[in-house]
Design a protein around this motif. Structure first.
Motif, PDB file in Angstrom:
ATOM      1  N   ILE A   1       6.083 -16.466  33.982  1.00 42.73           N
ATOM      2  CA  ILE A   1       6.609 -15.018  33.713  1.00 42.73           C
ATOM      3  C   ILE A   1       7.903 -15.059  32.990  1.00 42.73           C
ATOM      4  CG2 ILE A   1       7.453 -13.209  34.763  1.00 42.73           C
ATOM      5  CD1 ILE A   1       5.389 -13.630  37.125  1.00 42.73           C
ATOM      6  N   SER A   2       8.750 -16.186  33.397  1.00 44.43           N
ATOM      7  CA  SER A   2       9.904 -16.329  32.773  1.00 44.43           C
ATOM      8  C   SER A   2      10.166 -16.607  31.283  1.00 44.43           C
ATOM      9  CB  SER A   2      11.109 -17.134  33.464  1.00 44.43           C
ATOM     10  OG  SER A   2      11.271 -16.518  35.010  1.00 44.43           O
ATOM     11  N   ALA A   3       9.021 -17.314  30.971  1.00 42.05           N
ATOM     12  CA  ALA A   3       8.675 -17.811  29.693  1.00 42.05           C
ATOM     13  C   ALA A   3       8.137 -17.012  28.935  1.00 42.05           C
ATOM     14  CB  ALA A   3       8.024 -19.212  29.776  1.00 42.05           C
ATOM     15  N   GLY A   4       7.669 -15.721  29.443  1.00 40.63           N
ATOM     16  CA  GLY A   4       6.820 -14.782  28.738  1.00 40.63           C
ATOM     17  C   GLY A   4       5.424 -15.126  28.305  1.00 40.63           C
ATOM     18  N   ILE A   5       4.831 -16.085  29.136  1.00 42.60           N
ATOM     19  CA  ILE A   5       3.435 -16.537  29.128  1.00 42.60           C
ATOM     20  C   ILE A   5       2.592 -15.970  30.076  1.00 42.60           C
ATOM     21  CG2 ILE A   5       2.022 -18.741  29.111  1.00 42.60           C
ATOM     22  CD1 ILE A   5       4.214 -18.788  26.771  1.00 42.60           C
ATOM     23  N   PRO A   6       1.486 -15.377  29.728  1.00 36.25           N
ATOM     24  CA  PRO A   6       0.205 -14.873  30.464  1.00 36.25           C
ATOM     25  C   PRO A   6      -0.343 -15.953  31.333  1.00 36.25           C
ATOM     26  CG  PRO A   6      -0.270 -14.685  28.143  1.00 36.25           C
ATOM     27  CD  PRO A   6       1.068 -15.126  28.138  1.00 36.25           C
ATOM     28  N   MET A   7      -1.079 -15.704  32.269  1.00 32.07           N
ATOM     29  CA  MET A   7      -1.484 -16.799  33.003  1.00 32.07           C
ATOM     30  C   MET A   7      -2.934 -16.486  33.324  1.00 32.07           C
ATOM     31  SD  MET A   7       1.847 -17.386  35.758  1.00 32.07           S
ATOM     32  CE  MET A   7       2.329 -15.704  35.491  1.00 32.07           C
TER      33      MET A   7
ATOM     34  N   SER B 293      13.523 -15.200  43.068  1.00 39.39           N
ATOM     35  CA  SER B 293      13.088 -14.379  42.222  1.00 39.39           C
ATOM     36  C   SER B 293      14.051 -13.475  41.760  1.00 39.39           C
ATOM     37  CB  SER B 293      12.216 -13.407  43.256  1.00 39.39           C
ATOM     38  OG  SER B 293      11.095 -12.726  42.581  1.00 39.39           O
ATOM     39  N   PHE B 294      13.675 -12.392  41.039  1.00 42.97           N
ATOM     40  CA  PHE B 294      14.513 -11.286  40.382  1.00 42.97           C
ATOM     41  C   PHE B 294      14.003  -9.885  40.648  1.00 42.97           C
ATOM     42  CE2 PHE B 294      11.799 -12.832  37.313  1.00 42.97           C
ATOM     43  CZ  PHE B 294      11.639 -11.564  36.253  1.00 42.97           C
ATOM     44  N   ASP B 295      14.940  -9.075  40.716  1.00 50.87           N
ATOM     45  CA  ASP B 295      14.746  -7.918  41.368  1.00 50.87           C
ATOM     46  C   ASP B 295      13.592  -6.980  40.298  1.00 50.87           C
ATOM     47  OD1 ASP B 295      16.211  -8.313  43.300  1.00 50.87           O
ATOM     48  OD2 ASP B 295      17.905  -7.060  42.799  1.00 50.87           O
ATOM     49  N   VAL B 296      13.519  -7.010  38.939  1.00 58.73           N
ATOM     50  CA  VAL B 296      12.999  -6.352  38.347  1.00 58.73           C
ATOM     51  C   VAL B 296      11.545  -6.758  38.436  1.00 58.73           C
ATOM     52  CG1 VAL B 296      12.146  -5.914  35.953  1.00 58.73           C
ATOM     53  CG2 VAL B 296      14.601  -6.014  36.516  1.00 58.73           C
ATOM     54  N   LEU B 297      11.192  -8.068  38.644  1.00 58.98           N
ATOM     55  CA  LEU B 297       9.835  -8.729  38.931  1.00 58.98           C
ATOM     56  C   LEU B 297       9.235  -8.016  40.055  1.00 58.98           C
ATOM     57  CD1 LEU B 297       7.427 -10.472  38.274  1.00 58.98           C
ATOM     58  CD2 LEU B 297       8.925 -12.180  39.194  1.00 58.98           C
TER      59      LEU B 297
ATOM     60  N   CYS C 225       8.033 -15.281  46.629  1.00 61.46           N
ATOM     61  CA  CYS C 225       8.800 -14.203  46.354  1.00 61.46           C
ATOM     62  C   CYS C 225       8.845 -13.255  47.289  1.00 61.46           C
ATOM     63  CB  CYS C 225       7.887 -13.625  44.892  1.00 61.46           C
ATOM     64  SG  CYS C 225       6.090 -13.289  45.180  1.00 61.46           S
ATOM     65  N   CYS C 226       9.387 -12.115  47.191  1.00 58.01           N
ATOM     66  CA  CYS C 226       9.548 -11.136  48.357  1.00 58.01           C
ATOM     67  C   CYS C 226       8.204 -10.416  48.390  1.00 58.01           C
ATOM     68  CB  CYS C 226      10.775 -10.032  47.813  1.00 58.01           C
ATOM     69  SG  CYS C 226      12.435 -10.855  47.879  1.00 58.01           S
ATOM     70  N   PHE C 227       7.597 -10.168  47.303  1.00 59.73           N
ATOM     71  CA  PHE C 227       6.053  -9.511  47.752  1.00 59.73           C
ATOM     72  C   PHE C 227       5.483 -10.179  48.432  1.00 59.73           C
ATOM     73  CE2 PHE C 227       1.945  -9.264  45.987  1.00 59.73           C
ATOM     74  CZ  PHE C 227       1.518  -8.017  46.219  1.00 59.73           C
ATOM     75  N   SER C 228       5.305 -11.599  48.222  1.00 64.49           N
ATOM     76  CA  SER C 228       4.353 -12.270  48.852  1.00 64.49           C
ATOM     77  C   SER C 228       4.789 -12.553  50.602  1.00 64.49           C
ATOM     78  CB  SER C 228       4.259 -13.713  48.396  1.00 64.49           C
ATOM     79  OG  SER C 228       3.528 -13.542  47.131  1.00 64.49           O
ATOM     80  N   LEU C 229       6.202 -12.635  50.701  1.00 62.67           N
ATOM     81  CA  LEU C 229       6.704 -12.759  52.089  1.00 62.67           C
ATOM     82  C   LEU C 229       6.546 -11.575  52.567  1.00 62.67           C
ATOM     83  CD1 LEU C 229       9.945 -14.516  50.780  1.00 62.67           C
ATOM     84  CD2 LEU C 229       8.209 -15.648  52.329  1.00 62.67           C
ATOM     85  N   LEU C 230       6.564 -10.530  52.235  1.00 68.50           N
ATOM     86  CA  LEU C 230       6.335  -9.246  52.781  1.00 68.50           C
ATOM     87  C   LEU C 230       4.889  -8.995  53.092  1.00 68.50           C
ATOM     88  CD1 LEU C 230       7.525  -6.486  53.700  1.00 68.50           C
ATOM     89  CD2 LEU C 230       7.024  -5.532  51.352  1.00 68.50           C
TER      90      LEU C 230
ATOM     91  N   GLY D 122       9.914 -11.680  30.813  1.00 69.61           N
ATOM     92  CA  GLY D 122      10.636 -12.986  30.411  1.00 69.61           C
ATOM     93  C   GLY D 122      12.082 -12.571  30.103  1.00 69.61           C
ATOM     94  N   GLU D 123      12.220 -11.551  29.372  1.00 68.72           N
ATOM     95  CA  GLU D 123      13.642 -11.202  28.740  1.00 68.72           C
ATOM     96  C   GLU D 123      14.270 -10.723  30.081  1.00 68.72           C
ATOM     97  OE1 GLU D 123      15.120 -11.364  25.758  1.00 68.72           O
ATOM     98  OE2 GLU D 123      13.099 -12.728  25.381  1.00 68.72           O
ATOM     99  N   LYS D 124      13.864  -9.872  30.836  1.00 70.21           N
ATOM    100  CA  LYS D 124      14.574  -9.534  31.715  1.00 70.21           C
ATOM    101  C   LYS D 124      15.126 -10.628  33.144  1.00 70.21           C
ATOM    102  CE  LYS D 124      12.638  -4.670  31.635  1.00 70.21           C
ATOM    103  NZ  LYS D 124      11.551  -3.641  32.194  1.00 70.21           N
TER     104      LYS D 124
END
Length: 488
Positions: A380-386, A225-229, A152-157, A459-461
């Motif tokens: 995250i996309s499935a709305g499942i905590p980890m 990845s997606f921007d909101v995340l 993801c962009c966060f980790s890459l950055l 997940g919805e987003k």
């Protein structure tokens, strides 16, 4: 551009993934997204890897999508590899990793021959970041080249900023925390948690340097990845890199024209009917799903601790155990009493699991993961905590996103990386730590409810991002148009 999937002969994207499951799956998913927009899409790989995606590609082609698999022979013997070692998960030991990358570089001439003789010339090359030689190929043939990142962009950055600042040199030990400089959140890591490319042996250092040089030469970067995340980290990563970054995920969601099956990435070791029937018999949000990806190699002692921790947590669970443990003491232990004791609330999958299917089932309520980006994004996309148990590479940065930025998980407490434990005896996480983390995650109190609410909103987003008008949908359109215009 034809959004209905009719072949769009203004663009031909050639995708070259690294031969590793965590790299191939998201690139093939992205290829399906491109093909669903009518873009002719070719994926270059080898026979063993092509076989793993055969069903996916055939179903896409039957739906009229212009997706192709291009198979090139993999030079195992020439690179000193046993026959059939065409994917990272087939290597018998980590000592052969450098041979594996040497074998990949040996297919460069065949890739160039293929690209030079295309009836419909390539609009651009989309290359995994781990294939730096594609930079020279693109330059030689005059084809734009984009980097595909499986993080993801966060980790890459975080990775870029830590490397450029060399802040890790200012600490006194591998366990002393330091803050990642130049980002909005205060994120602390240790040298022991950094990706291995910060302390590579001389045999791999050359490859790392080539990767960095080829990334600098690329015309842009694609991220699943997606921007909101990303919480603004996509824009900050783009500014830091000085080149366009397109977030196009979560690519596995696809769209209405993209067929989905439980064998995504590989033939599943359990059929959908059995998996569905088992899950259907459990209470909503009660099951903890446990999987550590395709490359994790735990010691026998550690696997026993995982099993005992899951048993004592007293929640229904699905545990994916790698097929590499067949005919070992691990298999003897599983079949020697553990499965019998937990049979009413456990499903043990030996081999490849239909992960997206399991995570999307209403009975699944938690995910114990190694924090590989594909798994993190799917959870995250499935709305499942980890429950997070990072192992190596970008996993610790991904864990920071899950725990501290998105706040949708519970850490198991891992303090340092373990690159392919190679079944070295020992335990890094005890059964009690496993039990405590699972129980904390599945807690029905106020804290657990807030965590579940946050991840369900994300997940919805995630779904919205890939719908018409969503950020990833628009980014993919922009990517296609920009590449088509460059070649026009």
């Amino acid at each position: 551009m034809d959004m209905q999937g009719k072949e769009n002969t203004s663009a031909h994207f050639v995708l070259i993934p690294l031969m590793a499951q965590g790299h191939m799956i998201p690139m093939v998913d992205t290829g399906l997204l491109l093909a669903a927009r009518g873009v002719v899409t070719s994926v270059i790989t080898t026979p063993l890897n092509a076989a793993r995606f055969k069903i996916t590609v055939e179903e896409a082609q039957a739906s009229g999508l212009p997706l192709r698999l291009v198979q090139l022979p993999f030079p195992c013997r020439e690179a000193g590899l046993p026959d059939g070692c065409e994917n990272l998960d087939t290597l018998p030991s980590k000592e052969l990793i450098i041979n594996f990358f040497r074998a990949i570089s040996l297919i460069q001439s065949e890739v160039e021959e293929y690209l030079s003789n295309l009836e419909f010339p390539a609009t651009c090359i989309v290359s995994d970041m781990g294939l730096p030689w594609t930079s020279n190929t693109a330059k030689k043939l005059g084809i734009p080249r984009l980097i595909f990142h499986v993080s993801c962009c966060f980790s890459l950055l975080c990775n870029v900023l830590v490397r450029r600042s060399e802040v890790y040199d200012s600490v006194n030990s591998d366990d002393e925390p330091f803050a990642v400089p130049g980002i909005p959140h205060r994120i602390e890591v240790t040298r022991a948690q950094l990706p291995s490319n910060f302390a590579m042996k001389s045999s791999m250092k050359g490859l790392r340097d080539e990767i960095l040089e080829s990334e600098a030469a690329a015309q842009g970067i694609i991220v699943n990845s997606f921007d909101v995340l990303e919480r603004g980290y996509a824009e900050l990563y783009q500014k830091t890199m000085g080149k366009k970054v397109w977030t196009v995920g979560p690519a596995f969601y696809g769209g209405p024209r993209i067929p989905r099956n439980v064998s995504r990435g590989r033939k599943a070791s359990v059929d959908e009917e059995k998996c569905s029937s088992w899950l259907d018999g459990k209470e909503p949000c009660s099951v903890i799903y446990v999987s550590f990806g395709s490359l994790a190699r735990f010691s026998f002692e550690q696997l026993v601790e995982i099993g005992l921790g899951l048993e004592s947590a007293n929640h229904p669970f699905i545990w994916v155990v790698s097929e590499r443990y067949k005919a070992t003491q691990t298999e003897e232990w599983l079949g020697g009493g553990f499965e019998e004791r937990t049979k009413d609330r456990s499903l043990i999958i030996r081999g490849w699991a239909p992960q997206v299917f399991i995570l999307s089932h209403p009975s699944t309520g938690g995910f114990l993961t190694h924090c590989g980006w594909n798994s993190s994004l799917e959870g995250i996309s499935a709305g499942i905590p980890m429950v997070t148990w990072p192992l190596f590479a970008d996993h610790f940065f991904n864990e920071k996103l899950v725990l501290e930025v998105a706040q949708v998980g519970v850490g198991v407490g891992v303090k340092s990386a373990s690159v392919w434990q190679d079944e070295t005896p020992g335990v890094s996480v005890t059964k009690e730590e496993v039990r405590r983390a699972v129980e904390n995650l599945m807690d029905r109190g106020e804290e657990g409810a807030a965590r579940r609410r946050r991840v369900r909103e994300l997940g919805e987003k995630a779904k919205i991002a890939l719908e018409a008008g969503g950020s990833s949908y628009a980014n993919l359109n922009n990517l296609i148009e920009e590449m088509a215009n460059r070649s026009g």
